[in-house]
Design a protein around this motif. Structure first.
Motif, PDB file in Angstrom:
ATOM      1  N   SER A  17       0.490  -1.140  -0.164  1.00 27.04           N
ATOM      2  CA  SER A  17       0.500  -0.090   0.080  1.00 27.04           C
ATOM      3  C   SER A  17       0.969   1.124  -0.004  1.00 27.04           C
ATOM      4  N   THR A  18       1.648   1.394   1.048  1.00 24.65           N
ATOM      5  CA  THR A  18       2.823   2.725   0.919  1.00 24.65           C
ATOM      6  C   THR A  18       3.841   2.849  -0.343  1.00 24.65           C
ATOM      7  N   THR A  19       3.647   1.151  -1.191  1.00 30.04           N
ATOM      8  CA  THR A  19       4.460   1.642  -2.937  1.00 30.04           C
ATOM      9  C   THR A  19       4.236   2.432  -3.783  1.00 30.04           C
ATOM     10  N   PHE A  20       2.565   1.278  -3.763  1.00 26.84           N
ATOM     11  CA  PHE A  20       1.378   2.235  -4.109  1.00 26.84           C
ATOM     12  C   PHE A  20       1.259   3.983  -4.210  1.00 26.84           C
ATOM     13  N   LEU A  21       1.321   3.710  -3.246  1.00 23.94           N
ATOM     14  CA  LEU A  21       0.962   5.351  -2.400  1.00 23.94           C
ATOM     15  C   LEU A  21       1.860   6.457  -3.295  1.00 23.94           C
ATOM     16  N   ILE A  22       3.362   6.098  -2.820  1.00 23.25           N
ATOM     17  CA  ILE A  22       4.833   6.942  -3.645  1.00 23.25           C
ATOM     18  C   ILE A  22       4.469   6.451  -4.860  1.00 23.25           C
ATOM     19  N   ALA A  23       3.860   5.522  -5.136  1.00 23.50           N
ATOM     20  CA  ALA A  23       4.015   5.721  -6.967  1.00 23.50           C
ATOM     21  C   ALA A  23       2.959   6.869  -7.575  1.00 23.50           C
ATOM     22  N   ILE A  24       1.973   7.067  -6.641  1.00 26.88           N
ATOM     23  CA  ILE A  24       0.746   7.478  -7.511  1.00 26.88           C
ATOM     24  C   ILE A  24       1.041   8.895  -6.596  1.00 26.88           C
ATOM     25  N   VAL A  25       1.742   9.340  -5.768  1.00 32.90           N
ATOM     26  CA  VAL A  25       2.853  10.857  -5.928  1.00 32.90           C
ATOM     27  C   VAL A  25       3.556  11.307  -5.949  1.00 32.90           C
ATOM     28  N   THR A  26       4.616  10.369  -6.910  1.00 34.18           N
ATOM     29  CA  THR A  26       5.466  10.386  -7.497  1.00 34.18           C
ATOM     30  C   THR A  26       4.683  11.290  -9.146  1.00 34.18           C
ATOM     31  N   VAL A  27       4.312  10.718  -9.649  1.00 31.94           N
ATOM     32  CA  VAL A  27       2.843  10.810 -10.902  1.00 31.94           C
ATOM     33  C   VAL A  27       2.481  11.958 -10.598  1.00 31.94           C
ATOM     34  N   ALA A  28       2.374  12.564  -9.751  1.00 34.59           N
ATOM     35  CA  ALA A  28       0.973  13.217  -9.349  1.00 34.59           C
ATOM     36  C   ALA A  28       1.844  14.817  -9.251  1.00 34.59           C
ATOM     37  N   ILE A  29       2.888  14.807  -9.101  1.00 26.58           N
ATOM     38  CA  ILE A  29       3.743  15.772  -8.310  1.00 26.58           C
ATOM     39  C   ILE A  29       3.410  17.171  -9.078  1.00 26.58           C
ATOM     40  N   PRO A  30       4.107  16.186 -10.620  1.00 27.26           N
ATOM     41  CA  PRO A  30       4.535  17.291 -11.737  1.00 27.26           C
ATOM     42  C   PRO A  30       3.025  17.793 -12.300  1.00 27.26           C
ATOM     43  N   GLN A  31       1.983  17.698 -12.221  1.00 28.12           N
ATOM     44  CA  GLN A  31       0.561  18.041 -12.208  1.00 28.12           C
ATOM     45  C   GLN A  31       0.507  19.324 -11.216  1.00 28.12           C
ATOM     46  N   VAL A  32       0.694  18.705 -10.048  1.00 24.74           N
ATOM     47  CA  VAL A  32       0.866  20.398  -8.983  1.00 24.74           C
ATOM     48  C   VAL A  32       1.390  20.477  -8.421  1.00 24.74           C
ATOM     49  N   LEU A  33       3.255  20.378  -8.909  1.00 23.80           N
ATOM     50  CA  LEU A  33       4.397  21.942  -9.275  1.00 23.80           C
ATOM     51  C   LEU A  33       5.015  21.686 -10.224  1.00 23.80           C
ATOM     52  N   PRO A  34       4.836  21.954 -11.594  1.00 21.32           N
ATOM     53  CA  PRO A  34       5.258  21.993 -12.629  1.00 21.32           C
ATOM     54  C   PRO A  34       6.853  22.721 -12.600  1.00 21.32           C
ATOM     55  N   CYS A  35       7.445  22.118 -13.317  1.00 17.63           N
ATOM     56  CA  CYS A  35       8.992  22.371 -13.688  1.00 17.63           C
ATOM     57  C   CYS A  35       8.829  23.585 -14.223  1.00 17.63           C
ATOM     58  N   PRO A  36       9.807  24.038 -13.217  1.00 16.93           N
ATOM     59  CA  PRO A  36      10.127  26.299 -13.372  1.00 16.93           C
ATOM     60  C   PRO A  36      10.973  26.433 -14.588  1.00 16.93           C
ATOM     61  N   SER A  37      11.138  25.508 -15.388  1.00 16.87           N
ATOM     62  CA  SER A  37      11.629  25.823 -16.526  1.00 16.87           C
ATOM     63  C   SER A  37      11.312  27.001 -17.567  1.00 16.87           C
ATOM     64  N   PRO A  38      11.630  27.424 -18.628  1.00 19.07           N
ATOM     65  CA  PRO A  38      10.791  28.735 -19.120  1.00 19.07           C
ATOM     66  C   PRO A  38      10.099  28.049 -20.344  1.00 19.07           C
ATOM     67  N   VAL A  39       9.167  28.922 -20.944  1.00 23.85           N
ATOM     68  CA  VAL A  39       7.897  28.130 -22.216  1.00 23.85           C
ATOM     69  C   VAL A  39       8.974  28.310 -22.912  1.00 23.85           C
ATOM     70  N   VAL A  40       9.249  27.349 -23.973  1.00 21.60           N
ATOM     71  CA  VAL A  40      10.169  27.663 -25.279  1.00 21.60           C
ATOM     72  C   VAL A  40       8.913  27.590 -26.070  1.00 21.60           C
ATOM     73  N   ASN A  41       8.948  28.526 -27.517  1.00 20.95           N
ATOM     74  CA  ASN A  41       8.096  28.473 -28.398  1.00 20.95           C
ATOM     75  C   ASN A  41       8.547  26.792 -29.066  1.00 20.95           C
ATOM     76  N   PRO A  42       7.939  26.276 -30.313  1.00 23.03           N
ATOM     77  CA  PRO A  42       8.247  25.529 -31.583  1.00 23.03           C
ATOM     78  C   PRO A  42      10.074  26.209 -32.397  1.00 23.03           C
ATOM     79  N   VAL A  43       9.747  27.836 -32.534  1.00 22.80           N
ATOM     80  CA  VAL A  43      11.306  27.919 -33.134  1.00 22.80           C
ATOM     81  C   VAL A  43      12.097  28.214 -32.311  1.00 22.80           C
ATOM     82  N   GLY A  44      11.881  27.806 -31.259  1.00 25.81           N
ATOM     83  CA  GLY A  44      12.857  27.661 -29.559  1.00 25.81           C
ATOM     84  C   GLY A  44      13.727  28.638 -29.454  1.00 25.81           C
TER      85      GLY A  44
END
Length: 70
Positions: A17-44
Motif C-alpha cells: 500500500s505504501t509503495t502504491f501511494l508513493i508511486a501515485i504521489v510521484t506521478v501526481a507531483i509534476p501536475q501540482v508543481l510544474p517544472c520552473p523551466s522557461p516556456v519555449v515556442n516551436p521556433v526555439g
C-alpha cells in the motif's frame, strides 16, 4: 523474532500500500508543481525574448525610430 501469519499479512499489505501511494504521489507531483523551466515556442526562442522583441519593435514604431526595410 518470528511473525505470525496475521502480522505477516498486515506487514505485506502495508508495504504494498505504501509503495502504491508513493508511486501515485510521484506521478501526481509534476501536475501540482510544474517544472520552473522557461516556456519555449516551436521556433526555439524563449517566449519572454520573443515578447521583448515585439514590445521593442512596437515602441520603436510608436516613436518613429523603427528601422524597417522597404
Amino acid at each position: 523474532m518470528r511473525l505470525n501469519n496475521a502480522a505477516r499479512v498486515r506487514l505485506t499489505t502495508s508495504v504494498f500500500s505504501t509503495t502504491f501511494l508513493i508511486a501515485i504521489v510521484t506521478v501526481a507531483i509534476p501536475q501540482v508543481l510544474p517544472c520552473p523551466s522557461p516556456v519555449v515556442n516551436p521556433v526555439g526562442l524563449d517566449v519572454g525574448q520573443e515578447l521583448n522583441k515585439k514590445l521593442t519593435l512596437t515602441s520603436q514604431i510608436e516613436k518613429g525610430t523603427s528601422i524597417i526595410s522597404k
